[in-house]
Design a protein around this motif. Sequence first.
Motif, PDB file in Angstrom:
ATOM      1  N   PHE A 123      65.805  53.998  48.455  1.00 31.40           N
ATOM      2  CA  PHE A 123      64.341  53.911  48.560  1.00 31.40           C
ATOM      3  C   PHE A 123      63.902  54.046  50.022  1.00 31.40           C
ATOM      4  CE2 PHE A 123      64.710  51.043  44.625  1.00 31.40           C
ATOM      5  CZ  PHE A 123      64.514  52.114  43.771  1.00 31.40           C
ATOM      6  N   ALA A 124      64.677  53.455  50.918  1.00 27.76           N
ATOM      7  CA  ALA A 124      64.358  53.513  52.349  1.00 27.76           C
ATOM      8  C   ALA A 124      64.537  54.921  52.909  1.00 27.76           C
ATOM      9  CB  ALA A 124      65.218  52.533  53.131  1.00 27.76           C
ATOM     10  N   ASN A 125      65.270  55.764  52.170  1.00 28.44           N
ATOM     11  CA  ASN A 125      65.474  57.159  52.570  1.00 28.44           C
ATOM     12  C   ASN A 125      64.550  58.114  51.804  1.00 28.44           C
ATOM     13  OD1 ASN A 125      67.482  56.704  54.506  1.00 28.44           O
ATOM     14  ND2 ASN A 125      69.119  56.719  52.974  1.00 28.44           N
ATOM     15  N   THR A 126      63.494  57.583  51.241  1.00 28.94           N
ATOM     16  CA  THR A 126      62.535  58.416  50.502  1.00 28.94           C
ATOM     17  C   THR A 126      61.958  59.492  51.413  1.00 28.94           C
ATOM     18  OG1 THR A 126      61.932  56.616  49.007  1.00 28.94           O
ATOM     19  CG2 THR A 126      60.347  58.411  49.242  1.00 28.94           C
ATOM     20  N   SER A 127      61.833  60.695  50.856  1.00 28.27           N
ATOM     21  CA  SER A 127      61.264  61.800  51.628  1.00 28.27           C
ATOM     22  C   SER A 127      60.048  62.375  50.909  1.00 28.27           C
ATOM     23  CB  SER A 127      62.304  62.906  51.841  1.00 28.27           C
ATOM     24  OG  SER A 127      62.704  63.470  50.596  1.00 28.27           O
ATOM     25  N   TYR A 128      59.217  63.061  51.673  1.00 29.90           N
ATOM     26  CA  TYR A 128      58.039  63.741  51.133  1.00 29.90           C
ATOM     27  C   TYR A 128      57.930  65.092  51.826  1.00 29.90           C
ATOM     28  CZ  TYR A 128      53.161  64.991  50.276  1.00 29.90           C
ATOM     29  OH  TYR A 128      52.020  65.674  49.922  1.00 29.90           O
ATOM     30  N   GLN A 129      57.911  66.153  51.009  1.00 25.63           N
ATOM     31  CA  GLN A 129      57.857  67.519  51.528  1.00 25.63           C
ATOM     32  C   GLN A 129      58.972  67.769  52.546  1.00 25.63           C
ATOM     33  OE1 GLN A 129      53.813  68.190  52.924  1.00 25.63           O
ATOM     34  NE2 GLN A 129      53.097  68.657  50.865  1.00 25.63           N
ATOM     35  N   GLY A 130      60.155  67.231  52.251  1.00 23.42           N
ATOM     36  CA  GLY A 130      61.311  67.480  53.098  1.00 23.42           C
ATOM     37  C   GLY A 130      61.422  66.599  54.324  1.00 23.42           C
ATOM     38  N   ASN A 131      60.490  65.664  54.492  1.00 24.61           N
ATOM     39  CA  ASN A 131      60.514  64.770  55.655  1.00 24.61           C
ATOM     40  C   ASN A 131      60.729  63.324  55.203  1.00 24.61           C
ATOM     41  OD1 ASN A 131      59.923  66.791  57.666  1.00 24.61           O
ATOM     42  ND2 ASN A 131      57.829  66.792  56.901  1.00 24.61           N
ATOM     43  N   TYR A 132      61.582  62.617  55.935  1.00 23.92           N
ATOM     44  CA  TYR A 132      61.848  61.211  55.605  1.00 23.92           C
ATOM     45  C   TYR A 132      60.675  60.340  56.059  1.00 23.92           C
ATOM     46  CZ  TYR A 132      66.599  62.671  54.547  1.00 23.92           C
ATOM     47  OH  TYR A 132      67.697  63.286  53.987  1.00 23.92           O
ATOM     48  N   ILE A 133      60.148  59.572  55.133  1.00 25.39           N
ATOM     49  CA  ILE A 133      58.938  58.790  55.386  1.00 25.39           C
ATOM     50  C   ILE A 133      59.178  57.637  56.350  1.00 25.39           C
ATOM     51  CG2 ILE A 133      57.200  57.307  54.307  1.00 25.39           C
ATOM     52  CD1 ILE A 133      57.475  58.953  51.775  1.00 25.39           C
ATOM     53  N   PHE A 134      60.345  57.001  56.234  1.00 23.67           N
ATOM     54  CA  PHE A 134      60.593  55.776  56.999  1.00 23.67           C
ATOM     55  C   PHE A 134      61.554  55.997  58.173  1.00 23.67           C
ATOM     56  CE2 PHE A 134      59.914  54.321  52.490  1.00 23.67           C
ATOM     57  CZ  PHE A 134      58.627  53.854  52.680  1.00 23.67           C
ATOM     58  N   ALA A 135      61.491  57.189  58.772  1.00 15.67           N
ATOM     59  CA  ALA A 135      62.394  57.499  59.890  1.00 15.67           C
ATOM     60  C   ALA A 135      61.674  57.497  61.230  1.00 15.67           C
ATOM     61  CB  ALA A 135      63.063  58.853  59.667  1.00 15.67           C
ATOM     62  N   GLY A 136      60.451  56.965  61.277  1.00  8.91           N
ATOM     63  CA  GLY A 136      59.669  57.056  62.510  1.00  8.91           C
ATOM     64  C   GLY A 136      59.207  58.489  62.693  1.00  8.91           C
ATOM     65  N   THR A 137      59.368  59.017  63.903  1.00  6.30           N
ATOM     66  CA  THR A 137      59.014  60.423  64.145  1.00  6.30           C
ATOM     67  C   THR A 137      60.219  61.333  63.958  1.00  6.30           C
ATOM     68  OG1 THR A 137      59.429  60.167  66.522  1.00  6.30           O
ATOM     69  CG2 THR A 137      57.168  59.825  65.764  1.00  6.30           C
ATOM     70  N   ALA A 138      61.394  60.775  63.708  1.00  7.41           N
ATOM     71  CA  ALA A 138      62.604  61.581  63.469  1.00  7.41           C
ATOM     72  C   ALA A 138      62.673  61.938  61.992  1.00  7.41           C
ATOM     73  CB  ALA A 138      63.844  60.799  63.900  1.00  7.41           C
ATOM     74  N   THR A 139      61.647  62.637  61.510  1.00  2.39           N
ATOM     75  CA  THR A 139      61.457  62.824  60.072  1.00  2.39           C
ATOM     76  C   THR A 139      62.496  63.721  59.411  1.00  2.39           C
ATOM     77  OG1 THR A 139      59.898  64.619  60.555  1.00  2.39           O
ATOM     78  CG2 THR A 139      58.979  62.412  60.206  1.00  2.39           C
ATOM     79  N   THR A 140      63.270  64.459  60.196  1.00  2.00           N
ATOM     80  CA  THR A 140      64.308  65.314  59.601  1.00  2.00           C
ATOM     81  C   THR A 140      65.667  64.616  59.564  1.00  2.00           C
ATOM     82  OG1 THR A 140      64.761  66.368  61.735  1.00  2.00           O
ATOM     83  CG2 THR A 140      63.115  67.417  60.317  1.00  2.00           C
ATOM     84  N   THR A 141      65.721  63.393  60.078  1.00  2.00           N
ATOM     85  CA  THR A 141      66.977  62.636  60.117  1.00  2.00           C
ATOM     86  C   THR A 141      66.979  61.568  59.028  1.00  2.00           C
ATOM     87  OG1 THR A 141      67.155  62.954  62.518  1.00  2.00           O
ATOM     88  CG2 THR A 141      68.452  61.179  61.539  1.00  2.00           C
ATOM     89  N   LYS A 142      68.029  61.554  58.220  1.00  2.00           N
ATOM     90  CA  LYS A 142      68.151  60.530  57.185  1.00  2.00           C
ATOM     91  C   LYS A 142      68.251  59.173  57.865  1.00  2.00           C
ATOM     92  CE  LYS A 142      70.755  59.714  52.924  1.00  2.00           C
ATOM     93  NZ  LYS A 142      71.886  60.201  52.087  1.00  2.00           N
ATOM     94  N   PRO A 143      67.278  58.294  57.648  1.00  2.00           N
ATOM     95  CA  PRO A 143      67.209  57.084  58.476  1.00  2.00           C
ATOM     96  C   PRO A 143      68.288  56.033  58.215  1.00  2.00           C
ATOM     97  CG  PRO A 143      65.456  57.089  56.837  1.00  2.00           C
ATOM     98  CD  PRO A 143      66.104  58.441  56.771  1.00  2.00           C
ATOM     99  N   PHE A 144      68.659  55.818  56.952  1.00  2.00           N
ATOM    100  CA  PHE A 144      69.588  54.722  56.643  1.00  2.00           C
ATOM    101  C   PHE A 144      70.887  55.241  56.032  1.00  2.00           C
ATOM    102  CE2 PHE A 144      65.450  52.645  56.780  1.00  2.00           C
ATOM    103  CZ  PHE A 144      65.721  51.496  57.510  1.00  2.00           C
ATOM    104  N   VAL A 145      71.977  54.707  56.539  1.00  2.00           N
ATOM    105  CA  VAL A 145      73.308  55.058  56.042  1.00  2.00           C
ATOM    106  C   VAL A 145      74.116  53.777  55.862  1.00  2.00           C
ATOM    107  CG1 VAL A 145      75.450  56.305  56.513  1.00  2.00           C
ATOM    108  CG2 VAL A 145      73.256  57.295  57.230  1.00  2.00           C
ATOM    109  N   MET A 146      74.786  53.643  54.733  1.00  2.00           N
ATOM    110  CA  MET A 146      75.648  52.477  54.520  1.00  2.00           C
ATOM    111  C   MET A 146      76.737  52.467  55.588  1.00  2.00           C
ATOM    112  SD  MET A 146      74.318  50.939  51.888  1.00  2.00           S
ATOM    113  CE  MET A 146      75.624  49.759  51.518  1.00  2.00           C
ATOM    114  N   ASP A 147      76.951  51.308  56.200  1.00  2.00           N
ATOM    115  CA  ASP A 147      77.901  51.215  57.311  1.00  2.00           C
ATOM    116  C   ASP A 147      78.492  49.804  57.335  1.00  2.00           C
ATOM    117  OD1 ASP A 147      79.330  51.213  59.657  1.00  2.00           O
ATOM    118  OD2 ASP A 147      77.685  51.949  60.921  1.00  2.00           O
ATOM    119  N   THR A 148      79.733  49.675  56.881  1.00  2.00           N
ATOM    120  CA  THR A 148      80.364  48.360  56.781  1.00  2.00           C
ATOM    121  C   THR A 148      80.691  47.770  58.148  1.00  2.00           C
ATOM    122  OG1 THR A 148      82.533  49.440  56.548  1.00  2.00           O
ATOM    123  CG2 THR A 148      81.351  48.872  54.522  1.00  2.00           C
ATOM    124  N   THR A 149      80.608  48.562  59.213  1.00  2.00           N
ATOM    125  CA  THR A 149      80.892  48.027  60.555  1.00  2.00           C
ATOM    126  C   THR A 149      79.710  47.267  61.120  1.00  2.00           C
ATOM    127  OG1 THR A 149      80.133  50.018  61.741  1.00  2.00           O
ATOM    128  CG2 THR A 149      82.415  50.002  60.968  1.00  2.00           C
TER     129      THR A 149
END
Length: 297
Positions: A123-149
């Motif tokens: 849900f946090a990686n939701t996009s609209y028209q190819g842009n990630y909504i919750f990535a700040g201005t880095a709309t082409t970058t997938k904002p959240f990635v699972m990371d066990t570290t």
Amino acid sequence: MRVNPNFAPDILNNVWQSQAEQQMALQELSTGRRVNLPSDDPAAFAADVQNLAQQSQTDQYLQNTSDLETLFQTADSALSSVVSSLNQAISLGTQGANGTLTLADQQALAQQVQAIQSQIVQFANTSYQGNYIFAGTATTTKPFVMDTTQASGVSYNGNSQVNNVEIAEGRSIQTNLPGSQIFMASGGNVMGSLQQLVTALKSGDTTAIGSATTALSTSLNYVSQQRVFYGSAANQLNSNQSFLQQEKVSLQTQETNLVGVDMATAATELSQATTAHDAALAALAKVIPTSLLDYLH
């Protein structure tokens, strides 16, 4: 009796003039405009060019508003799903902290919370028209990635900046909240609280499970507060859209007043020009050879 040949130039002039008047009336009827060239009315033509530019800009603002409405609806829908998922996780945490479950039961609950954690990341990686909504201005970058570290169990690859879009002359609106603010803030760290609950359930520590569930409840309240931003922004858009639609009607009325034609008047002028043209041709037929008359037709 001989016909005076000096009449021919005057009759020809009448033919050309009546023909030009016919063409002008036809053009006015077909376009709905009395001003189609700068020479028709220089002042009105210049004013109309400016008016059309304003109409084009207003149309762009309306398009921006429409796009943003859909964007805000998409964002709100994603956050609504996050709220539902957090409620499920809190319910699981409450079960895990009641002291009657075995460690195996608590670890089973941990797996369910992990599944919820993955859903919330989606849900946090939701996009609209190819842009990630919750990535700040880095709309082409997938904002959240699972990371066990990471202590929170995820990495945030967006930034903390916001986007703005112009929705009227001299008026812009903020279009997003960065994901770090919504999901990883100190006042309500959704990702961190979920990971904390997963860890506590796996260990079977009921005290830690209770603390994690409380932290998750705080995160839920925080996300709900952040969600208000999109509802408020949508209300601003509705007000702005009404203003723009009124502005568009006003500009269209101005255009009609500047260059619009009275269709009834244009039809009458066409009829009169046609009658005059036919009369001029009939007169011309009496003074010039038929071959030239055929050419004029």
